[in-house]
Design an enzyme around this catalytic site. Structure first.
Site, short mmCIF file in Angstrom:
data_model
loop_
_atom_site.label_atom_id
_atom_site.label_comp_id
_atom_site.label_asym_id
_atom_site.label_seq_id
_atom_site.Cartn_x
_atom_site.Cartn_y
_atom_site.Cartn_z
N ARG A 1 0.83 -1.34 -0.01
CA ARG A 1 0.17 0.05 -0.01
C ARG A 1 0.90 1.27 0.02
NH1 ARG A 1 -2.00 1.97 4.66
NH2 ARG A 1 -2.44 -0.48 5.44
N TYR B 1 -15.98 17.69 -15.13
CA TYR B 1 -16.58 16.40 -15.30
C TYR B 1 -17.58 16.08 -14.02
CZ TYR B 1 -16.18 11.21 -14.83
OH TYR B 1 -16.29 9.92 -14.87
N ASP C 1 -7.30 19.27 -14.45
CA ASP C 1 -7.85 17.84 -14.87
C ASP C 1 -7.26 17.73 -16.38
OD1 ASP C 1 -9.02 15.56 -16.14
OD2 ASP C 1 -10.56 15.70 -14.68
N LYS D 1 -8.23 6.40 -19.36
CA LYS D 1 -8.58 7.00 -20.42
C LYS D 1 -7.41 7.15 -21.61
CE LYS D 1 -12.39 8.05 -18.26
NZ LYS D 1 -12.77 9.35 -17.61
#
Ligand SMILES: *Cc1c(COP(=O)(O)O)cnc(C)c1O
Length: 373
Positions: free
Chosen positions: A47, A99, A171, A196
């Site tokens: 982690r 978004y 972004d 994406k």
């Protein structure tokens, strides 16, 4: 080093143990201590850090020109980390066409937690300046935006942010660092959904925050990543980094195809509007030309007949797939108000397209028959 070379070689050293040129996927959750209790490899627990995530972070920091990068399990987890790095009572300014998930996250979770949010038209720099308050900590920008592909002037917003000593985050999912490098235009943070274009094959989920300069904010984001644990798996890191290797060449083709499709649509009388910043008549064209290498792979258009008209065009297409998301090799088309629901600002006749890597003539022929019927 030029961008294409960096995309191929960033964090791409051959594996020291085996000589493998394509890096191994390290699934181990834990790493051995030395006799003195230290971790000679630099890794302790999955982690906190692991080799595939570290390679991805170092490559993405290099591509955006940042000091470091912090990878997350999704674009939304990366976005969430940025807001978590603020404090209750802080004020943020976001664009009206952020978004959908970003405004939902803020309004559903961070406003109850204590963040104050102002929503502005980011294209209107006077409106951005007017929205500043004494507690403003962050201006959040997204360009090109969804679903009308509008363009925000990154240099303009950055000078407002600098003047007011507030952070600016961008972004950059839709443009990618190949087309646009917000840190070089004045942003402090860059956020991506690596789901994406960066991964590029519609088969991996991830997100990243790239930080311009080392300092307390970078440390805080790193700590949110390790403590919160919204981290990507080694395999997903490996897949995203594999996608990054071909990013510039895929983006060139996405842009070339999108321009061809947009030009075709703009010439059709049965299309009411085309939104694509690569078209010289587009309202965002001038600013896009000053901050992007090309118009990108995303466009939208409006057909007559509202929802029914849009559905019938989408359903007649054979090469385009009716699905959400973007950035993969396959062209996707989506009726935006179906996704966004009642609060959507998109017109009912709007279809959003992620232009893929097929031959543009096939895409145009498919649209031609769908619009003709
Ligand atoms: C998809 C997307 C996100 C969210 O990313 P996920 O990986 O789906 O969580 C954020 N911003 C933009 C611009 C996106 O397209």
């Amino acid at each position: 080093m030029r961008f294409e070379t960096l995309a191929v070689h960033a964090a791409a050293e051959a594996d020291r143990l085996t000589g493998a040129v394509s890096s191994p996927i390290h699934l181990s959750t834990t790493f051995e201590r030395a006799e003195d209790g230290s971790f000679p490899s630099g890794f302790a627990y999955i982690r906190n850090d692991n080799p595939n995530r570290r390679a991805l972070e170092s490559a993405l920091a290099a591509l955006e020109g940042g000091a470091s990068a912090v990878a997350f399990a999704s674009g939304m987890a990366a976005t969430q980390a940025v807001f978590q790095a603020l404090a209750p009572g802080d004020h943020v300014i976001i664009p009206a066409d952020a978004y959908f998930g970003t405004s939902k996250l803020l309004h559903d979770h961070f406003v109850p937690w204590g963040l104050k949010v102002s929503v502005v038209d980011m294209r209107d720099l006077a409106a951005v300046r007017a929205a500043l308050t004494p507690t403003t900590r962050l201006i959040w920008v997204e360009t090109p935006s969804n679903p009308t592909i509008s363009i925000t002037d990154l240099r303009g917003v950055s000078s407002i942010a600098k003047e007011a000593s507030v952070l600016m985050a961008c972004d950059n999912t839709w443009a990618t660092p190949f087309l646009q490098r917000p840190l070089s235009l004045g942003a402090d943070l860059v956020v991506h959904s690596t789901t994406k274009y960066l991964s590029g094959h519609s088969d991996a989920m991830g997100g990243v925050v790239v930080i311009g300069q080392a300092g307390p904010l970078a440390d805080k984001l790193r700590s949110i990543q390790a403590s919160g644990g919204a981290v990507p798996s080694p395999f997903d890191c490996w897949l995203v980094l594999r996608g990054v290797r071909t990013l510039p060449w895929r983006m060139r083709a996405h842009c070339e195809n999108a321009l061809a499709v947009a030009t075709f649509l703009a010439g059709r009388s049965s299309v009411e509007r085309v939104h694509y910043p690569g078209l010289s008549g587009d309202p965002g064209h001038a600013i896009a030309s000053g901050q992007m290498q090309a118009g990108g792979g995303m466009l939208s258009f409006v057909v007559p007949g509202g929802r029914a008209g849009a559905f019938s065009v989408a359903n007649r297409l054979h090469v385009f797939t009716r699905a959400t998301s973007l950035g993969g090799p396959e062209s996707l088309i989506e009726h935006r108000t179906s996704v966004e629901g009642e609060k959507s600002r998109a017109p009912e006749g709007l279809l959003r397209v992620s232009v893929g890597l097929e031959h543009p003539d096939d895409l145009i022929a498919d649209l031609d028959q769908a619009l003709r019927a």
